[in-house]
Every structure is written in C-alpha cells, then in structure tokens.
Design a protein around this motif. Structure first.
Motif, short mmCIF file in Angstrom:
data_model
loop_
_atom_site.label_atom_id
_atom_site.label_comp_id
_atom_site.label_asym_id
_atom_site.label_seq_id
_atom_site.Cartn_x
_atom_site.Cartn_y
_atom_site.Cartn_z
N ARG A 47 12.09 -32.56 -14.55
CA ARG A 47 13.29 -32.42 -13.72
C ARG A 47 14.35 -33.49 -13.96
O ARG A 47 15.50 -33.30 -13.61
CB ARG A 47 12.89 -32.46 -12.23
N THR A 48 13.96 -34.62 -14.53
CA THR A 48 14.89 -35.74 -14.65
C THR A 48 14.99 -36.21 -16.10
O THR A 48 14.11 -35.92 -16.93
CB THR A 48 14.42 -36.93 -13.80
N ALA A 49 16.05 -36.99 -16.38
CA ALA A 49 16.22 -37.56 -17.72
C ALA A 49 15.06 -38.49 -18.06
O ALA A 49 14.61 -38.53 -19.21
CB ALA A 49 17.54 -38.32 -17.78
N GLU A 50 14.55 -39.21 -17.07
CA GLU A 50 13.44 -40.14 -17.31
C GLU A 50 12.17 -39.39 -17.70
O GLU A 50 11.46 -39.79 -18.62
CB GLU A 50 13.20 -40.99 -16.06
N GLN A 51 11.90 -38.29 -17.00
CA GLN A 51 10.73 -37.47 -17.36
C GLN A 51 10.91 -36.86 -18.74
O GLN A 51 9.96 -36.80 -19.54
CB GLN A 51 10.52 -36.36 -16.32
N ALA A 52 12.12 -36.40 -19.03
CA ALA A 52 12.39 -35.80 -20.34
C ALA A 52 12.16 -36.83 -21.44
O ALA A 52 11.58 -36.51 -22.49
CB ALA A 52 13.82 -35.27 -20.39
N SER A 100 13.37 -24.99 -14.03
CA SER A 100 13.54 -24.93 -12.58
C SER A 100 14.62 -25.89 -12.07
O SER A 100 15.37 -25.56 -11.16
CB SER A 100 12.20 -25.24 -11.88
N ALA A 101 14.71 -27.08 -12.67
CA ALA A 101 15.72 -28.04 -12.22
C ALA A 101 17.13 -27.52 -12.48
O ALA A 101 18.04 -27.71 -11.65
CB ALA A 101 15.52 -29.38 -12.93
N ILE A 102 17.32 -26.85 -13.61
CA ILE A 102 18.65 -26.30 -13.93
C ILE A 102 18.96 -25.12 -13.00
O ILE A 102 20.07 -25.01 -12.46
CB ILE A 102 18.71 -25.86 -15.40
N VAL A 103 17.97 -24.26 -12.80
CA VAL A 103 18.15 -23.11 -11.91
C VAL A 103 18.42 -23.59 -10.47
O VAL A 103 19.24 -23.01 -9.76
CB VAL A 103 16.93 -22.19 -11.99
N SER A 109 26.47 -31.20 -16.01
CA SER A 109 26.20 -32.62 -15.76
C SER A 109 24.71 -32.92 -15.82
O SER A 109 24.29 -33.95 -16.36
CB SER A 109 26.80 -33.06 -14.42
N LEU A 110 23.89 -32.02 -15.28
CA LEU A 110 22.44 -32.21 -15.35
C LEU A 110 21.96 -32.12 -16.79
O LEU A 110 21.16 -32.96 -17.24
CB LEU A 110 21.73 -31.15 -14.49
N ALA A 163 22.72 -35.22 -18.77
CA ALA A 163 21.80 -36.31 -18.44
C ALA A 163 20.44 -36.09 -19.10
O ALA A 163 19.84 -37.03 -19.66
CB ALA A 163 21.64 -36.42 -16.93
N LEU A 164 19.94 -34.86 -19.06
CA LEU A 164 18.65 -34.56 -19.69
C LEU A 164 18.73 -34.77 -21.20
O LEU A 164 17.80 -35.30 -21.82
CB LEU A 164 18.25 -33.12 -19.40
N ALA A 165 19.85 -34.38 -21.80
CA ALA A 165 20.04 -34.55 -23.24
C ALA A 165 20.04 -36.02 -23.61
O ALA A 165 19.49 -36.42 -24.64
CB ALA A 165 21.34 -33.88 -23.68
N ARG A 166 20.63 -36.83 -22.76
CA ARG A 166 20.62 -38.27 -22.99
C ARG A 166 19.18 -38.79 -22.98
O ARG A 166 18.80 -39.63 -23.79
CB ARG A 166 21.45 -38.98 -21.92
N GLY A 167 18.39 -38.25 -22.07
CA GLY A 167 16.98 -38.65 -21.99
C GLY A 167 16.22 -38.33 -23.26
O GLY A 167 15.52 -39.18 -23.81
N VAL A 168 16.34 -37.08 -23.76
CA VAL A 168 15.57 -36.73 -24.96
C VAL A 168 16.09 -37.47 -26.19
O VAL A 168 15.32 -37.78 -27.12
CB VAL A 168 15.54 -35.20 -25.23
N ARG A 169 17.37 -37.79 -26.21
CA ARG A 169 17.92 -38.52 -27.35
C ARG A 169 17.47 -39.99 -27.36
O ARG A 169 17.48 -40.63 -28.41
CB ARG A 169 19.44 -38.41 -27.37
N GLU A 170 17.09 -40.48 -26.22
CA GLU A 170 16.60 -41.86 -26.14
C GLU A 170 15.09 -41.94 -26.33
O GLU A 170 14.54 -43.03 -26.54
CB GLU A 170 16.97 -42.48 -24.78
#
Length: 280
Positions: free
Chosen positions: A217-222, A236-239, A262-263, A266-273
C-alpha cells in the motif's frame, strides 16, 4: 511464442537493475471516461505495467475495495467488449506499456474464448491473469491464449508447495504473480522476509520474472518488496484512492485523477529506490 511488451519491459528494467511497478485499476471504474483517463495517466505517473480488472459480479479472490470498484463499473455499464475498447483507446497513444487483463473466467467463457483471444490481441492486450482457472484447466483458456500470442500469467501463493509449483509454472509466461498473503486482496500487509524467501524458491524453478502483490500500500512497502522481487503489484491501495475521491453518488470529482497519480508517483519512487538502497 514471440516476445511481448511484457517480456521487453521486464528485460529493460532488469538491465536498469530495478523492479517494475505494476498497477491495477478496474476497467470502467467509476465510469468509462474517467477510467480511460486514469489508465492513460498511469505510465507518466510511473507505472511500468498496467493490470486492468475485468469487472465481474462474483469476484471471489478480491477484497472489499476491488469488489466495490467492480460493482461501480458494472453499474456504470462496463462490459467485456467495452473493456477491450478501452484498451484500443489506450493504445492509440501508448504502444509500449504492457497491459494485462485480470479477472475471472466466466465473462470470457460467455464472450467466447476464440473471439476473446483474437479481439484481446487485436486491441493491444499483452497478457491475461485469470484467477479461477487452475493448471488442470489449461485447455480452456491458457493454451489458446498462448497460441494467440498472449502471455498467461499464473498466481503462486504461500501454500503453493514444491510439488505443486512445477504444475503452476508449466504454461506460465510473461511473469509469475506471487500472492504474498493468504486470503483476499488488500486485507493484510506482506511479511518482507517471507516474501524474499518465497521469491527465491520460485526463482529456483523458473527464469521468469516474479512480481509480488496483495497488501502493498505504501512507497516504503514497495521499496522493501522490490529489493527481492522483479515487480511490485499495487491494486487495492490505488482502487481505494479512486473511491476516496468520489462524491456521495460515486461519481468522479476533480480530485479523482490526481488522487491516483500522486499515489502512483510515490509508489514509483519507492520501487526506483529499492535496488539502489539494497546495493548501498
């Protein structure tokens, strides 16, 4: 089978050294025009692969958020034919982002398998995830889809043991979708250590990329999941972000598009990191 957009995208991301962000939205939610606008906006927001849900009245593997999205879409008149039309409209402006249809067999069966496979391919669909067709039923849709040039993505779960895994992987292509928690979508958070162990186990049996979903659900989890997986799936988080932007009558508002983008950004930033952090 010739290479698909899915194969090309995962290969390119592997060369970059990072996982894919795989985003899920339900076709037609909350209405056809908004749904198309959302799908068109996903790649620019950072989605690498798009899963598009085919609304169905009895979505047994889905949690409350995605169930509600499917009901909104059906109420707004979404059909399988309209979902394929949405894909065609998306492809008019994007010929590179992989797009996977996800759902249940009943609507496809009623539509006609041969007709569906041909029209899906023609419209620009790259792959299918059909959650209620086990490997024993591959003649129903999996093999016709593969012959038609579509990837068939199979689910593996925490209960898929060493004996069962080869059957699950036998005709899988594109990527393997690892369901990180038992139960329905969007109801629990994944255990990162267990996910890493499971991804490693699956990779001992296949060279296919492994994408992990359910509960992210979050960038940190991603970012955490992405340290071991080839893809991180968020649905589910996007929906839920879509649902939270609607008015009292479930109609789209001026906030709907930005709530999603926006969500996803943020998630994309998480997976890129993810891999950069792992390598640091």
């Amino acid at each position: 089978m010739t290479s698909t957009r899915i194969d090309a995208r995962f290969a390119a991301l592997a060369a970059e050294g990072r996982p894919a962000l795989v985003t899920f939205v339900t076709a037609g939610d909350p209405d056809p025009d908004t749904s198309l606008a959302l799908v068109k906006a996903l790649p620019a927001a950072g989605a690498d692969v798009i899963e598009l849900g085919m609304p169905f009245s009895d979505p047994m593997a889905d949690g409350p958020a995605i169930q509600a999205a499917g009901l909104r879409a059906l109420k707004a008149g979404q059909t399988l034919a309209k979902t394929l039309a949405l894909v065609r409209a998306f492809r008019e402006g994007d010929d590179t982002t992989p797009l996977v249809l996800m759902g249940y067999y009943n609507p496809i069966y009623n539509y006609g398998v041969e007709r569906f496979v041909a029209e899906a391919k023609e419209s620009g669909v790259d792959g299918l995830i059909v959650v209620d067709l086990p490997p024993e039923e591959d003649e129903e849709l999996c093999l016709p889809a593969l012959r038609g040039g579509l990837n068939f993505v199979r689910l593996a779960t925490p209960t898929t043991d060493e004996k069962r895994l080869p059957a699950v992987l036998a005709n899988t292509s594109g990527f393997v979708y690892y369901v990180s928690v038992n139960g329905i979508t969007g109801t629990a958070a994944p255990d990162t250590a267990r996910v890493a162990e499971a991804v490693g186990r699956i990779k001992r049996h296949t060279a296919l990329p492994v994408a992990v979903g359910f509960g992210v659900r979050t960038a940190e989890q991603a970012a955490a999941i992405g340290e071991n997986a080839d893809g991180v799936v968020v649905g589910s988080a996007i929906v839920a972000a879509i649902a939270g932007s609607l008015d009292a009558e479930d109609r789209a508002t001026e906030r709907t598009l930005s709530a999603v983008t926006s969500l996803v950004t943020a998630l994309a930033r998480g997976v890129r990191e993810a891999r950069r952090d792992a390598a640091a």
